[in-house]
Enzyme design. Sequence first.
Site, PDB file in Angstrom:
ATOM      1  N   GLY A  44      35.353  26.585  47.042  1.00  0.00           N
ATOM      2  CA  GLY A  44      34.461  25.639  46.318  1.00  0.00           C
ATOM      3  C   GLY A  44      34.891  26.356  44.451  1.00  0.00           C
ATOM      4  N   CYS A  47      34.049  28.145  39.828  1.00  0.00           N
ATOM      5  CA  CYS A  47      32.241  27.887  39.438  1.00  0.00           C
ATOM      6  C   CYS A  47      32.036  29.326  40.132  1.00  0.00           C
ATOM      7  N   GLY A 188      36.007  34.417  22.124  1.00  0.00           N
ATOM      8  CA  GLY A 188      34.898  33.086  22.220  1.00  0.00           C
ATOM      9  C   GLY A 188      33.736  32.920  23.673  1.00  0.00           C
ATOM     10  N   TYR A 189      33.989  32.126  24.785  1.00  0.00           N
ATOM     11  CA  TYR A 189      32.791  32.343  25.705  1.00  0.00           C
ATOM     12  C   TYR A 189      31.806  33.391  26.934  1.00  0.00           C
ATOM     13  N   ILE A 190      33.788  34.030  26.984  1.00  0.00           N
ATOM     14  CA  ILE A 190      33.977  34.615  28.220  1.00  0.00           C
ATOM     15  C   ILE A 190      33.496  36.108  27.845  1.00  0.00           C
ATOM     16  N   SER A 191      33.786  36.412  26.184  1.00  0.00           N
ATOM     17  CA  SER A 191      33.655  37.492  25.630  1.00  0.00           C
ATOM     18  C   SER A 191      32.071  37.747  24.607  1.00  0.00           C
ATOM     19  N   GLY A 276      41.051  33.429  27.120  1.00  0.00           N
ATOM     20  CA  GLY A 276      42.090  32.550  27.068  1.00  0.00           C
ATOM     21  C   GLY A 276      42.262  31.766  28.988  1.00  0.00           C
ATOM     22  N   ASP A 317      40.068  21.296  35.265  1.00  0.00           N
ATOM     23  CA  ASP A 317      40.930  22.310  33.506  1.00  0.00           C
ATOM     24  C   ASP A 317      42.218  22.195  33.778  1.00  0.00           C
ATOM     25  N   HIS A 450       3.701  18.936  24.243  1.00  0.00           N
ATOM     26  CA  HIS A 450       3.425  20.122  23.255  1.00  0.00           C
ATOM     27  C   HIS A 450       3.162  21.448  24.750  1.00  0.00           C
TER      28      HIS A 450
HETATM   29  C1  LIG Z   1      33.408  33.706  33.598  1.00  0.00           C
HETATM   30  C2  LIG Z   1      33.690  32.408  33.314  1.00  0.00           C
HETATM   31  C3  LIG Z   1      32.665  31.464  33.089  1.00  0.00           C
HETATM   32  C4  LIG Z   1      32.900  30.507  33.011  1.00  0.00           C
HETATM   33  N1  LIG Z   1      30.996  29.930  32.857  1.00  0.00           N
HETATM   34  C5  LIG Z   1      31.044  27.984  32.872  1.00  0.00           C
HETATM   35  C6  LIG Z   1      29.826  27.608  33.012  1.00  0.00           C
HETATM   36  O1  LIG Z   1      28.851  28.123  32.395  1.00  0.00           O
HETATM   37  N2  LIG Z   1      29.298  26.748  32.884  1.00  0.00           N
HETATM   38  C7  LIG Z   1      31.092  25.723  32.619  1.00  0.00           C
HETATM   39  O2  LIG Z   1      30.606  24.599  33.029  1.00  0.00           O
HETATM   40  N3  LIG Z   1      31.762  26.225  32.718  1.00  0.00           N
HETATM   41  C8  LIG Z   1      32.346  27.832  32.933  1.00  0.00           C
HETATM   42  N4  LIG Z   1      33.281  28.067  33.454  1.00  0.00           N
HETATM   43  C9  LIG Z   1      34.717  27.212  33.370  1.00  0.00           C
HETATM   44  C10 LIG Z   1      34.083  26.565  35.140  1.00  0.00           C
HETATM   45  O3  LIG Z   1      34.547  27.886  35.967  1.00  0.00           O
HETATM   46  C11 LIG Z   1      35.728  25.835  34.997  1.00  0.00           C
HETATM   47  O4  LIG Z   1      35.818  24.580  34.367  1.00  0.00           O
HETATM   48  C12 LIG Z   1      35.630  24.869  36.405  1.00  0.00           C
HETATM   49  O5  LIG Z   1      35.819  26.143  37.560  1.00  0.00           O
HETATM   50  C13 LIG Z   1      36.830  24.297  36.404  1.00  0.00           C
HETATM   51  O6  LIG Z   1      36.729  24.050  37.879  1.00  0.00           O
HETATM   52  P1  LIG Z   1      38.017  23.119  38.410  1.00  0.00           P
HETATM   53  O7  LIG Z   1      37.949  21.696  38.937  1.00  0.00           O
HETATM   54  O8  LIG Z   1      38.880  23.397  37.556  1.00  0.00           O
HETATM   55  O9  LIG Z   1      38.697  23.691  39.393  1.00  0.00           O
HETATM   56  P2  LIG Z   1      38.600  25.690  39.478  1.00  0.00           P
HETATM   57  O10 LIG Z   1      36.811  25.956  39.601  1.00  0.00           O
HETATM   58  O11 LIG Z   1      39.174  26.560  38.958  1.00  0.00           O
HETATM   59  O12 LIG Z   1      38.777  25.634  41.426  1.00  0.00           O
HETATM   60  C14 LIG Z   1      40.733  26.166  41.463  1.00  0.00           C
HETATM   61  C15 LIG Z   1      40.970  25.759  42.694  1.00  0.00           C
HETATM   62  O13 LIG Z   1      42.250  25.682  43.313  1.00  0.00           O
HETATM   63  C16 LIG Z   1      42.958  27.228  43.731  1.00  0.00           C
HETATM   64  N5  LIG Z   1      44.187  27.081  43.925  1.00  0.00           N
HETATM   65  C17 LIG Z   1      45.269  27.637  43.124  1.00  0.00           C
HETATM   66  N6  LIG Z   1      46.568  27.593  42.987  1.00  0.00           N
HETATM   67  C18 LIG Z   1      46.674  26.977  44.246  1.00  0.00           C
HETATM   68  C19 LIG Z   1      47.596  26.234  45.182  1.00  0.00           C
HETATM   69  N7  LIG Z   1      48.743  26.583  44.274  1.00  0.00           N
HETATM   70  N8  LIG Z   1      47.159  25.843  46.471  1.00  0.00           N
HETATM   71  C20 LIG Z   1      46.458  26.020  47.451  1.00  0.00           C
HETATM   72  N9  LIG Z   1      44.782  26.202  46.149  1.00  0.00           N
HETATM   73  C21 LIG Z   1      44.696  26.790  45.164  1.00  0.00           C
HETATM   74  C22 LIG Z   1      41.809  27.932  43.489  1.00  0.00           C
HETATM   75  O14 LIG Z   1      42.347  29.582  44.921  1.00  0.00           O
HETATM   76  C23 LIG Z   1      40.918  27.792  43.079  1.00  0.00           C
HETATM   77  O15 LIG Z   1      40.001  27.617  44.452  1.00  0.00           O
HETATM   78  C24 LIG Z   1      33.410  29.504  33.168  1.00  0.00           C
HETATM   79  C25 LIG Z   1      34.600  30.162  33.259  1.00  0.00           C
HETATM   80  C26 LIG Z   1      34.861  31.301  33.996  1.00  0.00           C
HETATM   81  C27 LIG Z   1      36.032  32.391  33.508  1.00  0.00           C
HETATM   82  N1  LIG Z   2      29.360  28.926  29.586  1.00  0.00           N
HETATM   83  C1  LIG Z   2      30.152  28.051  29.826  1.00  0.00           C
HETATM   84  O1  LIG Z   2      29.959  27.202  30.328  1.00  0.00           O
HETATM   85  C2  LIG Z   2      31.017  29.132  29.514  1.00  0.00           C
HETATM   86  C3  LIG Z   2      31.472  30.495  30.090  1.00  0.00           C
HETATM   87  C4  LIG Z   2      32.424  31.254  30.107  1.00  0.00           C
HETATM   88  C5  LIG Z   2      33.967  30.761  30.068  1.00  0.00           C
HETATM   89  N2  LIG Z   2      33.940  28.916  29.867  1.00  0.00           N
HETATM   90  C6  LIG Z   2      35.053  28.158  29.558  1.00  0.00           C
HETATM   91  O2  LIG Z   2      36.485  29.406  29.915  1.00  0.00           O
HETATM   92  C7  LIG Z   2      37.451  28.903  29.280  1.00  0.00           C
HETATM   93  C8  LIG Z   2      37.386  29.770  28.700  1.00  0.00           C
HETATM   94  O3  LIG Z   2      36.683  31.118  28.000  1.00  0.00           O
HETATM   95  P1  LIG Z   2      37.698  32.073  27.179  1.00  0.00           P
HETATM   96  O4  LIG Z   2      36.281  32.987  25.996  1.00  0.00           O
HETATM   97  O5  LIG Z   2      38.471  33.172  27.792  1.00  0.00           O
HETATM   98  O6  LIG Z   2      38.493  31.455  25.800  1.00  0.00           O
HETATM   99  P2  LIG Z   2      37.742  30.538  24.545  1.00  0.00           P
HETATM  100  O7  LIG Z   2      38.948  29.858  24.158  1.00  0.00           O
HETATM  101  O8  LIG Z   2      36.571  30.241  24.617  1.00  0.00           O
HETATM  102  O9  LIG Z   2      38.573  32.413  23.294  1.00  0.00           O
HETATM  103  C9  LIG Z   2      39.315  32.853  23.340  1.00  0.00           C
HETATM  104  C10 LIG Z   2      38.934  33.879  22.510  1.00  0.00           C
HETATM  105  O10 LIG Z   2      39.872  34.330  22.255  1.00  0.00           O
HETATM  106  C11 LIG Z   2      40.551  34.840  20.600  1.00  0.00           C
HETATM  107  N3  LIG Z   2      42.268  34.941  21.284  1.00  0.00           N
HETATM  108  C12 LIG Z   2      42.836  34.974  21.090  1.00  0.00           C
HETATM  109  N4  LIG Z   2      43.819  35.726  21.659  1.00  0.00           N
HETATM  110  C13 LIG Z   2      43.649  36.372  21.336  1.00  0.00           C
HETATM  111  C14 LIG Z   2      44.237  38.116  20.499  1.00  0.00           C
HETATM  112  N5  LIG Z   2      45.184  38.107  21.224  1.00  0.00           N
HETATM  113  N6  LIG Z   2      43.499  38.975  20.269  1.00  0.00           N
HETATM  114  C15 LIG Z   2      42.247  38.758  20.071  1.00  0.00           C
HETATM  115  N7  LIG Z   2      41.476  37.417  20.349  1.00  0.00           N
HETATM  116  C16 LIG Z   2      42.215  36.662  20.756  1.00  0.00           C
HETATM  117  C17 LIG Z   2      40.265  33.095  20.352  1.00  0.00           C
HETATM  118  O11 LIG Z   2      40.876  33.519  18.960  1.00  0.00           O
HETATM  119  C18 LIG Z   2      38.657  32.535  21.302  1.00  0.00           C
HETATM  120  O12 LIG Z   2      38.543  33.372  20.174  1.00  0.00           O
HETATM  121  C19 LIG Z   2      36.115  28.297  27.193  1.00  0.00           C
HETATM  122  O13 LIG Z   2      36.591  27.695  26.450  1.00  0.00           O
HETATM  123  C20 LIG Z   2      35.179  27.663  28.653  1.00  0.00           C
HETATM  124  O14 LIG Z   2      35.376  26.426  28.119  1.00  0.00           O
HETATM  125  C21 LIG Z   2      32.710  27.929  29.420  1.00  0.00           C
END
Ligand SMILES: Cc1cc2nc3c(=O)[nH]c(=O)nc-3n(C[C@H](O)[C@H](O)[C@H](O)COP(=O)(O)OP(=O)(O)OC[C@H]3O[C@@H](n4cnc5c(N)ncnc54)[C@H](O)[C@@H]3O)c2cc1C
Ligand SMILES: NC(=O)c1ccc[n+]([C@@H]2O[C@H](COP(=O)([O-])OP(=O)(O)OC[C@H]3O[C@@H](n4cnc5c(N)ncnc54)[C@H](O)[C@@H]3O)[C@@H](O)[C@H]2O)c1
Length: 464
Positions: A44, A47, A188-191, A276, A317, A450
Site C-alpha cells: 500500500g 502513505c 517543515g511539514y513533518i516537523s 526533508g 515522489d 450558515h
Molecule cells: C510523516 C509523513 C507524513 C505525510 N503526510 C502526508 C499527508 O498528510 N498528505 C499527503 O498528501 N502527503 C503526506 N506525506 C507525503 C506522502 O506520504 C508521499 O508523497 C507519498 O506517500 C508518495 O507516494 P509515492 O507514490 O511516491 O510512493 P511511496 O508511498 O513512498 O511508496 C514507494 C514504495 O516503493 C517501495 N520500494 C522502494 N524501493 C523499492 C525497490 N527497490 N524495490 C521494490 N520496492 C521498493 C517502498 O517499500 C514503498 O512501498 C507524508 C509523508 C511523511 C513522511
Molecule cells: N500534511 C502533509 O501533506 C504532509 C505531512 C508531512 C510531510 N509531507 C510531505 O513530505 C515532505 C517532506 O517533509 P519534511 O518536513 O521532511 O520536509 P520539508 O521540506 O517540508 O521541510 C524540511 C525543513 O527542514 C529544514 N532543514 C533542512 N536541512 C536542515 C538542517 N540541516 N537543519 C535544520 N533544518 C533543516 C528546511 O529548512 C525545511 O524547513 C513535505 O515537503 C511534504 O511534501 C506532507
Amino acid sequence: MEVDTQHYDDIIIGGGKAGKTLAPTLVADGRKTALVERSLNMIGGGCINIACIPTKTMVASANVANTVRNSAVYGVKANTPVVNLAEVIQRKRSVVQSAREMNLHNLETALDNNLIIGTARFVAPKTIEVTTAEGNTRVLSAERLFVNTGTRPLIPSVPGLIEAGFLTSESIMELEHLPEHLIVLGSGYISLEFAQMFRRFGSGVTIIGQSEQILSQQDPDIAIAVQTLLEQDGIEFWLKAKVLRVNRTGNETILQIQVGDREITLQGSHLLVAVGRAPNTDSLNLAAAGVATDTRGFIQVNDRLETNIPGIWALGDINGGPQYTHISLDDYRIIKANLIDGGNRSTRDRLVPSCLFIDPELAHVGLTETEAQQQGYAIRVAKVDASAVPRARTLSHTDGLLKAIVDTETGRILGCSLLCHEAGEVISTVQMVMQAQMPYTVLRDGILTHPTMTEGLNILFSKL
Ligand SMILES: Cc1cc2nc3c(=O)[nH]c(=O)nc-3n(C[C@H](O)[C@H](O)[C@H](O)COP(=O)(O)OP(=O)(O)OC[C@H]3O[C@@H](n4cnc5c(N)ncnc54)[C@H](O)[C@@H]3O)c2cc1C
Ligand SMILES: NC(=O)c1ccc[n+]([C@@H]2O[C@H](COP(=O)([O-])OP(=O)(O)OC[C@H]3O[C@@H](n4cnc5c(N)ncnc54)[C@H](O)[C@@H]3O)[C@@H](O)[C@H]2O)c1
C-alpha cells in the site's frame, strides 16, 4: 550460467499510491503486469504505512487531548487528560493494519502471483533483478517499466548525530513512552505536525530550523501566524540555527547550535530529524538502464512523466515533483490518460492543493502572494482573521488567518492560504472555483450554508 528471465508487458517497481492504483488498471487493459514491492510491511506504500494515515491518526489523538484540556472553555468540567502513548500507538497500528490488509487483498485480487515481494534493481535496460528478504533472486523483464519507489528520511551530516542516535518520522510513531522533551530538527511539514502532536500529548518541544522562516514555501505573514500559534501551545523555536554537534549523555541528547554569533546548548530526551526526504533511487542501479537523475538523485522526467529512456516512466515522489499522495495519484491519472485512454495529459498547469495537519490546519492552493508578484501579476489580496467566521466562534476555534490572491485583470483566484479550523476541507471549494476558471465573485456572492467554515469564503472575498 543462463538466468531464467520472466517476461511481462509491464512492471511497476514500488507500490506507492501511483503504482498500486496503476497495477489493476494495466491488468484490466489486458497487460501482463507485475508489481514489485520490497516489503510486506509496506504493502500500500508509504502513505498508509508510515506517512499520512498513521500521522493523521495520531494527530486525532493529540486533538482529543487538547479538547479535553480546554473543556472548561465549553462549560464542561474534565480532569487533566492522561495520554497513554502505547494505546495511541496501538490505535494507529490498527488503522494502518486494516488499510494494509485491504490493499493486500486488492493487489492480490488484481495481480495474483504477479505481486512480487522483494527489492528491485536494474541489471539492464528493461530488465530488473528482484531479491527477496531471504536472499533469493529472480530476473524479470518488460516492455514498459514504471518506477514508484518513493523517498525516505534525509539524514543530514552533523557531527555526532549518528553516534548519538535520533528518531525519524517512522521510529517516532513506534515510541510507547512519552518523551519528556522532544527536540525537532527541521521546520517543515513533518516537523510541525509531530511537534504540535507531542506537545499536546504532554512533551516539552523545541524546534530548530535553518532558515529565518518556518514553512519556507509560504508567505511570511502565514508562516509567522503558524509560528505564533505553535508558540502559544508552548513550543520553543530556534530559527536561522546551525547544529554544530550532537552528543548523547545518559538519558539526554545535547545539541550545540549556532544562532548568529551565539553558541547555544540545548538538551532534550529525544531528537527527531525532519529535514526533508531522500529519493529511493540509490539502490535501483539506474545506471544499468541509463535513467537520468538530478543532483539530489530524483529521477528526471518530462511533463508526461517520461524518463530519458523510452518505455520507462517515474511516478510519485521519486520524480522530484510535489511530495503528496494526491499528486502521486494524479501521476497515475496522467499515465492512464496517455497510455490507455488515448489522451494527452501533462503535469503542466495542475493545481497542487496541500494541507498541513496542525490545529488549526493550514491549507494552500495555487500561488502565494510572493510567487504571484514574482510572476508579474497585478494582484489584489484579501485577508481576514479566522475569528470573523461565525462557525469558528461557535466552536471556539477562532485562531487563524484566511488569505486569497486575485488577478486584478481577470478577477480569477491565483492562490489561497487558509489557516483555520477545517481548512483542509474548505480549500477544496476554492480549488474547484479556480479549476473552473470562475471569478472570485462566485465565492463572494454564492449562497453558502450558515454557519459553516466554508461560509468564511463569503467573508474573505468580500474584503476585495
Ligand atoms: C510523516 C509523513 C507524513 C505525510 N503526510 C502526508 C499527508 O498528510 N498528505 C499527503 O498528501 N502527503 C503526506 N506525506 C507525503 C506522502 O506520504 C508521499 O508523497 C507519498 O506517500 C508518495 O507516494 P509515492 O507514490 O511516491 O510512493 P511511496 O508511498 O513512498 O511508496 C514507494 C514504495 O516503493 C517501495 N520500494 C522502494 N524501493 C523499492 C525497490 N527497490 N524495490 C521494490 N520496492 C521498493 C517502498 O517499500 C514503498 O512501498 C507524508 C509523508 C511523511 C513522511
Ligand atoms: N500534511 C502533509 O501533506 C504532509 C505531512 C508531512 C510531510 N509531507 C510531505 O513530505 C515532505 C517532506 O517533509 P519534511 O518536513 O521532511 O520536509 P520539508 O521540506 O517540508 O521541510 C524540511 C525543513 O527542514 C529544514 N532543514 C533542512 N536541512 C536542515 C538542517 N540541516 N537543519 C535544520 N533544518 C533543516 C528546511 O529548512 C525545511 O524547513 C513535505 O515537503 C511534504 O511534501 C506532507
